[in-house]
Design an enzyme around this catalytic site. Structure first.
Site, PDB file in Angstrom:
ATOM      1  N   GLY C 153      14.832  39.474  92.425  1.00 49.19           N
ATOM      2  CA  GLY C 153      15.989  38.666  92.096  1.00 49.19           C
ATOM      3  C   GLY C 153      15.744  37.204  92.434  1.00 49.19           C
ATOM      4  O   GLY C 153      14.817  36.858  93.181  1.00 49.19           O
ATOM      5  N   CYS C 154      16.576  36.341  91.880  1.00 53.23           N
ATOM      6  CA  CYS C 154      16.387  34.902  92.081  1.00 53.23           C
ATOM      7  C   CYS C 154      16.645  34.511  93.526  1.00 53.23           C
ATOM      8  O   CYS C 154      15.801  33.862  94.166  1.00 53.23           O
ATOM      9  CB  CYS C 154      17.264  34.112  91.117  1.00 53.23           C
ATOM     10  N   TYR C 155      17.803  34.905  94.064  1.00 51.57           N
ATOM     11  CA  TYR C 155      18.076  34.573  95.466  1.00 51.57           C
ATOM     12  C   TYR C 155      17.036  35.176  96.407  1.00 51.57           C
ATOM     13  O   TYR C 155      16.543  34.493  97.305  1.00 51.57           O
ATOM     14  CB  TYR C 155      19.470  35.075  95.867  1.00 51.57           C
ATOM     15  N   THR C 157      13.952  35.846  95.885  1.00 57.15           N
ATOM     16  CA  THR C 157      12.669  35.152  95.792  1.00 57.15           C
ATOM     17  C   THR C 157      12.665  33.900  96.665  1.00 57.15           C
ATOM     18  O   THR C 157      11.756  33.682  97.482  1.00 57.15           O
ATOM     19  CB  THR C 157      12.365  34.786  94.326  1.00 57.15           C
ATOM     20  N   ALA C 158      13.682  33.051  96.494  1.00 60.96           N
ATOM     21  CA  ALA C 158      13.733  31.825  97.291  1.00 60.96           C
ATOM     22  C   ALA C 158      13.843  32.146  98.778  1.00 60.96           C
ATOM     23  O   ALA C 158      13.177  31.529  99.622  1.00 60.96           O
ATOM     24  CB  ALA C 158      14.923  30.976  96.848  1.00 60.96           C
TER      25      ALA C 158
END
Lengths: 350, 350, 350, 350
Positions: C153-155, C157-158
């Site tokens: 997921g995007c969150y 990953t960061a």
């Protein structure tokens, strides 16, 4: 009218025009909001959808019931979509209410023209003729004591206020009129669609409805009235990546030789005593942010000696002077009050 | 040229045009960046000011030293302000370098006209005449093997690509041309000023330099060349609340009777084989976001039978097709390469 | 694999993840896009909905037909909504295709946990266990030669890239972890809703799904794996008025005494040789724009001696490193290629 | 005080705090603006720099002259930069004027702490002790009849209003406090800099001054006062791509077991009768746009049973409740008026 306050109802309270009417009417010294009405959300607190109104509006939303409205209110603002107003307003008028309609349904006097541009049936001709077109600084005298006011469109307001003094004076040739208009996204309302999606609008500038916008016949009808013979315009609409604001950049060939200073003077005289139109000094250009959140319309000019054309720039906040603000200005005029009541606030800057 | 790669230097690497040149040249299969140059920040890593280039550019910035540039590079991009290029480019040319200049200093052939609009001295006449105006899809043939290319301005690129086929075909009357142009803020560069302040620009749409923009004589010079007799235009510039993107909305009276479909066909033929100009189907309007970050110029039309005018909409990314991208396209043409080398990427959407 | 190129199909081509896959894959030297697939728009040219792809993608959209996909493609990207992938992926795997899934359906190993947070049925346990979690810089070795990759997921990953080196080294106490995350609007996809309406998002900053975001168990699952015992985090999501970009600002108590410089060194060693993670020098903070349009994840630190806490800031472009870019990076790893193929472009700045 | 209106002067009228003071004071029923003052633009009409005030403010800007101010005004707002107020305010106080200072110069009681964070000399100790910290809902009683009010900072206002009831009640452990704050760009003022450049801010989210912001000691001083023993916080500031608005997202461990509903009740009781603090129902999160242009502070909560932490979200308009609005609220309290005079307007939405 009964009591100290005029009692108003707002149909379409959950649209952007509706909540902006509420924002201004809460500050109006002679008005009481007696009913906020929404066909879709009846029964719920308006603050469910608009928490910014917590502590400010405690009423639940009412449904659309003409008899109930007539029992409570003196004046109704109909901030309803085109097509809906055309059916509702006749009932409100019949019930004896004063109506200020923010849809476009009562702006076009010729039903056939309406149907060509709006793509659905026009309201009945009697009411079309009865409705007074409330471009306040131009037709304000006609608004007083009338029962049905048709509030102007957002693009026509910016455009017409910027053109009428020059057309009326005969300084520009109406056959050469080209209007390049730009609007923020709120002009399209709160409905969801891909064309209102943040990721599609942000960092984007786009043209739409070129030569096909329903505000074209509205602009032409008024310019024809002012000019005295038929006027046809080229009119292009664009969407700018911002929430509020309209700019009309307008081009016309001068019929004679006039300077920027003479245009400033002509316009200042035309709008003398009208607080909400501000003519900028020669060489200064208005920007939409300079009228944000307010009822002002600011206008600037540039004569180009090389082409003998004038460029006129006119800006408004589409939600205020282009909708809710001018509607309240029309209420003030209808009631014989100072037109600035409840509308004096400065633009919000920055 | 020595070796497998053409060696390029970029003067003005710390402006928006400069870093965009770097972004594209890093992907170019036949180019090596040998020097990134900045008069103001010499000696520092470019990543101090532009951390987005970490891991991508490891060089320190060089100062502006013509001999050093000549020793290292084959080609120089001068992404320097107007006035600076006028003094620097003659030295670079004298040193035998090929130069692609992104300032406006070598675009106007008539020094007197230059000085009227740019308000400072024009470069010497010899070099003005020598410089080839690099509007790639129109003058691409002339660019090949030349030593000095003057890269077109951002507004002229969008405007001219949208007008030239119709003017050349005689389908529109150049005397009626009105150009309403809108730009994002990056067009004004990275310099700090109140007019670039976020809080002043955000949620704002404004006109500026009306009838006075220095791109007017550039547009007129080219249209005059295409038309064969003098063309004067009305040209208005606006600032939109976005970083990148230019739209020119252009109005002209048709000389005859032409449909949208005929215009589409005319333009498709004119730009046949040119990847970067995309003619939209009749009735479809390009938006700036649809070319964001890419070298495309997209064009759409609307003929208005009511006024016999055509509205032409042309969009580019001002930093790419309006600056760095077209400069690289000119490098490709100058070298006899495929014009798309290093520039094939799709627009970034959304 | 047949021929010189790996043949890929993209299911969900008309979402933001889908068009971003297309943007990058068009530049990929070893890939051919053989089918762009959309359940909702099958049969139409993709350029109807995405005119930015004119001249770049000429294919019509295909429908979702597993046998047709299997006949054409070697690898499938499923950029489909959660719930849809869970049903489609088993069929694609069964048909022998390699699959990189961008939904969240195969990230949570424990079906019960999945159902608690996703609020619908989990895929079958066999495939859940088979799927490799493709956080490229951490689990890249495991991706090679696998058939089903679950793209992070995007969150997560960061967040995970910003936390894992410190957690693994034992330098921070996982029990104290507080993650304050901010995302642009594209993270919510192209679906229309009031929460994506431009006028509601512009000039607005809001919190949403506090303590309830489905990325919480994903983050905890990985941190638990790294730490070796259960980790529970506080995680808050916010929507920022921008299209792309995620920042995770993360807080934790240091277990010992460490300087910014030591953290920089620790992270540089952990990510040595990995191009897409850029550790900022001590005292420098990454911004989302510095990775816009690229596959980079930039990380910075601030130790606060007063509280013995470290603040870690990690940024990505949610559409690239948080979705399409990392998916292609996983394709590269799966195929045994250099992980940077097709992904080398610099961020778009400004 | 003489006459019907209190006469006020505004020093720093050409900053964002200054023009916002003007916007509200123009509507204030008991105030007359007698002088708008700017050190830099003295003599010019204020509308030269702020054309949005045309027709609303006709005065020219005055210079900074203490004797002239004292001759005209009863009360002075000093919306001047930190460092400037420290020198000017003592003279205004000496001249017998009441002063509401919007700089940070009189907020920190301990001169040594001031100098550590502000990096320049503190004002004299006598005046530091004399100044009343005007967090209206908390210290409003102390403001009445005082001569010098130090108006709180924007971040501290959002943060402290969100924390004080829970800290005072002992429901959260101050040692665990982590504050993640986000602000629009106007908070940094109208000065030009690269960090305010539109092209650098738009589509960007960034952290800055991590652990070093001068509002940290202000927050700690007040929390220490409320808690009764020293409080140290972790505080991070971010810049969001918007003009106005602050959100503080705050994390703390609960000392006992409390529900969202109990927190709502605690806060409602604490702020009973205070119009400008709106406690949201359990599970509802405020957004910055919901207070845009208004003096409201909206607060919401989420208890996380998994971690026994509470997340508190507090939003204000930094230019209003974080500066000009609270300053006027303090004027009202100082004068013994209803604190809402001139400040009742609804937020501008959308």
């Amino acid at each position: 009218m009964s009591g100290d306050f005029v009692k108003v109802a707002i149909v379409g309270s959950t649209g952007y025009g509706g909540v902006e009417l509420i924002r201004f009417l809460l500050e109006h010294p002679k008005v009481e909001i007696v009913s906020v009405i929404s066909a879709s959300s009846s029964g719920a607190p308006i603050t469910d959808g608009f928490p910014h109104l917590i502590n400010l509006v405690v009423q639940n939303l009412d449904g659309v019931n003409v008899q109930e409205i007539a029992a409570k209110a003196d004046v109704v603002f109909t901030a309803t979509p085109s097509g809906v107003s055309g059916k509702l307003v006749p009932q409100l008028v019949e019930a004896g209410l004063k109506v200020i309609d923010l849809s476009g349904d009562f702006r076009i006097k010729d039903g056939a023209v309406y149907e060509e541009w709006y793509k659905h049936d026009a309201p009945g001709n009697d009411l079309l003729q009865k409705a007074v077109y409330g471009l306040s600084e131009v037709y304000g005298e006609k608004v007083k004591d009338e029962q049905l006011i048709s509030n102007p469109g957002c693009y026509p307001t910016a455009t017409l206020l910027g053109l009428i003094p020059a057309v009326k004076a005969g300084w520009i040739d109406p056959a050469t009129l080209i209007i390049d208009a730009k609007s923020g996204v709120s002009g399209a309302g709160r409905g969801t669609s891909l064309t209102a999606h943040y990721a599609e609008i942000n960092e984007n500038f786009k043209a739409y409805k070129v030569n096909k916008h329903q505000h074209i016949p509205e602009i032409e009808q008024v310019l024809t009235d002012i000019h005295g013979s038929p006027v046809t315009v080229t009119f292009t609409t664009h969407l700018a990546p911002m929430t509020r604001g309209i700019m009309s950049t307008m081009y016309a060939t001068l019929t004679g030789s006039h300077t920027n200073e003479e245009l400033v003077e002509l316009y200042k005289q035309f709008y003398e005593g009208r607080r909400f139109v501000r003519i900028r000094p020669a060489g200064q250009w208005p920007a939409t942010k300079e009228v944000f959140g307010s009822n002002y319309c600011d206008i600037g000019f540039a004569v180009d000696a090389r082409t003998n054309r004038v460029t006129i720039v006119s800006v408004i906040d589409n939600v205020v002077k282009g909708a809710a603000g001018q509607a309240i200005q029309n209420l003030n005029l209808m009631m014989g009050w100072d037109e600035t009541l409840g509308l004096k606030n400065a633009p919000v800057y920055p």
